[in-house]
Design a protein around this motif. Structure first.
Motif, short mmCIF file in Angstrom:
data_model
loop_
_atom_site.label_atom_id
_atom_site.label_comp_id
_atom_site.label_asym_id
_atom_site.label_seq_id
_atom_site.Cartn_x
_atom_site.Cartn_y
_atom_site.Cartn_z
N ASP A 72 -28.70 -18.44 -25.15
CA ASP A 72 -27.44 -18.34 -25.08
C ASP A 72 -27.10 -16.81 -24.30
O ASP A 72 -27.69 -15.68 -24.75
CB ASP A 72 -26.85 -18.15 -26.61
CG ASP A 72 -25.48 -18.08 -26.57
OD1 ASP A 72 -24.79 -18.41 -25.62
OD2 ASP A 72 -24.87 -17.74 -27.83
N THR A 73 -26.29 -17.17 -23.31
CA THR A 73 -25.96 -15.76 -22.73
C THR A 73 -24.63 -15.31 -23.05
O THR A 73 -23.86 -14.33 -22.35
CB THR A 73 -25.95 -16.29 -21.26
OG1 THR A 73 -25.06 -17.23 -20.84
CG2 THR A 73 -27.39 -16.47 -20.73
N THR A 74 -23.77 -15.89 -23.96
CA THR A 74 -22.55 -15.29 -24.31
C THR A 74 -22.73 -13.87 -24.78
O THR A 74 -23.46 -13.54 -25.57
CB THR A 74 -21.90 -16.11 -25.36
OG1 THR A 74 -22.79 -16.18 -26.57
CG2 THR A 74 -21.67 -17.65 -24.82
N GLY A 75 -21.69 -12.86 -24.46
CA GLY A 75 -21.58 -11.64 -24.60
C GLY A 75 -22.83 -10.74 -23.85
O GLY A 75 -22.60 -9.32 -24.23
N ALA A 76 -23.52 -11.31 -23.03
CA ALA A 76 -24.33 -10.37 -22.37
C ALA A 76 -23.85 -10.18 -21.13
O ALA A 76 -23.05 -10.73 -20.33
CB ALA A 76 -25.63 -11.43 -22.23
N THR A 77 -24.26 -9.19 -20.43
CA THR A 77 -23.89 -8.66 -19.04
C THR A 77 -24.72 -9.21 -18.00
O THR A 77 -25.98 -9.27 -18.35
CB THR A 77 -23.80 -6.99 -19.06
OG1 THR A 77 -25.23 -6.69 -19.48
CG2 THR A 77 -23.14 -6.27 -20.18
N SER A 78 -24.06 -9.57 -17.14
CA SER A 78 -24.87 -10.32 -16.15
C SER A 78 -25.08 -9.33 -14.77
O SER A 78 -24.11 -8.55 -14.41
CB SER A 78 -24.26 -11.52 -15.59
OG SER A 78 -22.88 -11.34 -15.16
N THR A 79 -26.25 -9.34 -14.31
CA THR A 79 -26.55 -8.67 -12.94
C THR A 79 -27.11 -9.54 -11.95
O THR A 79 -28.01 -10.20 -12.28
CB THR A 79 -27.61 -7.60 -13.02
OG1 THR A 79 -27.15 -6.55 -14.25
CG2 THR A 79 -27.69 -6.79 -11.76
N ASP A 80 -26.26 -9.77 -10.84
CA ASP A 80 -26.86 -10.62 -9.56
C ASP A 80 -27.55 -9.96 -8.69
O ASP A 80 -27.28 -8.93 -8.41
CB ASP A 80 -25.28 -11.23 -8.85
CG ASP A 80 -24.46 -12.05 -9.77
OD1 ASP A 80 -25.29 -12.79 -10.72
OD2 ASP A 80 -23.36 -12.03 -9.83
N TYR A 81 -28.76 -10.52 -8.29
CA TYR A 81 -29.65 -10.24 -7.34
C TYR A 81 -29.61 -11.09 -6.23
O TYR A 81 -29.76 -12.27 -6.52
CB TYR A 81 -31.05 -10.09 -7.98
CG TYR A 81 -31.15 -8.91 -9.06
CD1 TYR A 81 -31.77 -8.02 -8.59
CD2 TYR A 81 -30.95 -9.16 -10.36
CE1 TYR A 81 -32.07 -6.75 -9.48
CE2 TYR A 81 -31.03 -8.19 -11.14
CZ TYR A 81 -31.45 -6.90 -10.83
OH TYR A 81 -31.59 -5.98 -11.65
N ASN A 82 -29.66 -10.72 -4.81
CA ASN A 82 -29.70 -11.19 -3.50
C ASN A 82 -31.07 -10.95 -3.08
O ASN A 82 -31.45 -9.75 -3.11
CB ASN A 82 -28.93 -10.96 -2.51
CG ASN A 82 -27.32 -11.29 -2.95
OD1 ASN A 82 -27.21 -12.28 -3.53
ND2 ASN A 82 -26.16 -10.55 -2.90
N CYS A 83 -31.93 -11.82 -2.84
CA CYS A 83 -33.24 -11.55 -2.39
C CYS A 83 -33.50 -12.19 -1.16
O CYS A 83 -32.63 -12.79 -0.51
CB CYS A 83 -34.24 -12.49 -3.41
SG CYS A 83 -34.06 -12.39 -5.29
N GLU A 84 -34.98 -11.95 -0.65
CA GLU A 84 -34.86 -12.29 0.82
C GLU A 84 -35.09 -13.86 0.98
O GLU A 84 -35.25 -14.68 -0.31
CB GLU A 84 -36.23 -11.83 1.41
CG GLU A 84 -37.56 -12.10 0.81
CD GLU A 84 -38.78 -11.60 1.18
OE1 GLU A 84 -38.73 -10.86 2.00
OE2 GLU A 84 -39.90 -11.98 0.54
N LEU A 85 -34.86 -14.45 1.87
CA LEU A 85 -34.89 -15.88 2.21
C LEU A 85 -33.58 -16.47 1.56
O LEU A 85 -33.70 -17.65 1.10
CB LEU A 85 -36.31 -16.53 1.85
CG LEU A 85 -37.55 -15.85 2.35
CD1 LEU A 85 -38.83 -16.55 1.95
CD2 LEU A 85 -37.38 -16.19 4.00
N GLY A 86 -32.68 -15.72 1.13
CA GLY A 86 -31.52 -16.52 0.62
C GLY A 86 -31.62 -16.61 -0.97
O GLY A 86 -30.59 -17.45 -1.48
N ASN A 87 -32.68 -16.28 -1.53
CA ASN A 87 -32.80 -16.60 -2.97
C ASN A 87 -31.72 -15.86 -4.04
O ASN A 87 -31.52 -14.72 -3.47
CB ASN A 87 -34.17 -16.63 -3.18
CG ASN A 87 -35.06 -17.40 -2.79
OD1 ASN A 87 -34.90 -18.70 -2.72
ND2 ASN A 87 -36.18 -16.88 -2.37
#
Length: 182
Positions: A72-87
């Motif tokens: 369950d991710t409710t209430g969690a802070t999210s961090t987006d990562y951009n990786c090589e090869l578009g991942n």
């Protein structure tokens, strides 16, 4: 001589097959004996099936069940990562629980547990799926321990993707000297 032995062997096999498939001579004997034989055979077959089922059935622990369900991710802070090869990877962290993170990889959210390191790198693992997330100040990478290869490398969040700023004192020291005319 060998052809006659082959013919005899075939005739013996055929007669044995005929005897096993032939109806009983006495109906009373067949009714009395057949159910007993089939019950014994069925009981033995059931016992073998149960024994196989006990050996084959996987043992699930509470930890394995917890890892199998999406966290369950409710209430969690999210961090987006951009990786090589578009991942792309998203990591959900909770300030009250620094021992676990939730990691979104290919439309699935996995729960990873912290593993202590001596280098200061952040290492999180999910043993069920074989995922390993390693985060260092410059980048992060996602590994697959079951197939021994990298899933994503050079993963950077918005802060890590910014170009490095060189301090003014360091910039002056590395700048070429001005021409001095004398």
């Amino acid at each position: 001589m060998s052809i006659s032995k082959l013919a005899i062997a075939c005739s013996v096999a055929l007669s044995a097959l005929t005897l096993t498939l032939a109806p009983a001579v006495h109906a009373d004997d067949a009714v009395a004996k057949k159910p007993v034989k089939t019950k014994k055979v069925k009981a033995k077959a059931k016992a073998k099936t149960k024994a196989k089922a006990k050996v084959v059935a996987p043992v699930k622990t509470a930890e394995a069940n917890e890892e199998a369900d999406e966290p369950d991710t409710t209430g969690a802070t999210s961090t987006d990562y951009n990786c090589e090869l578009g991942n792309k990877i998203t990591i959900y962290s909770n300030t009250t629980d620094d021992q676990h993170i939730a990691l979104r990889w290919q439309k699935r959210i996995h729960r990873l547990s912290r593993i202590g390191t001596t280098t200061g790198a952040q290492r999180f693992e999910n043993h069920l799926y074989g995922l390993i997330w390693i985060g260092i100040p410059a980048k992060g990478m996602l590994l697959d321990s079951k197939h021994n290869h990298q899933l994503a490398n050079e993963c950077k969040d918005a802060e890590q993707a910014k170009p490095a700023v060189v301090p003014a004192a360091a910039a002056a020291a590395t700048a070429p000297a001005a021409d001095v005319k004398g």
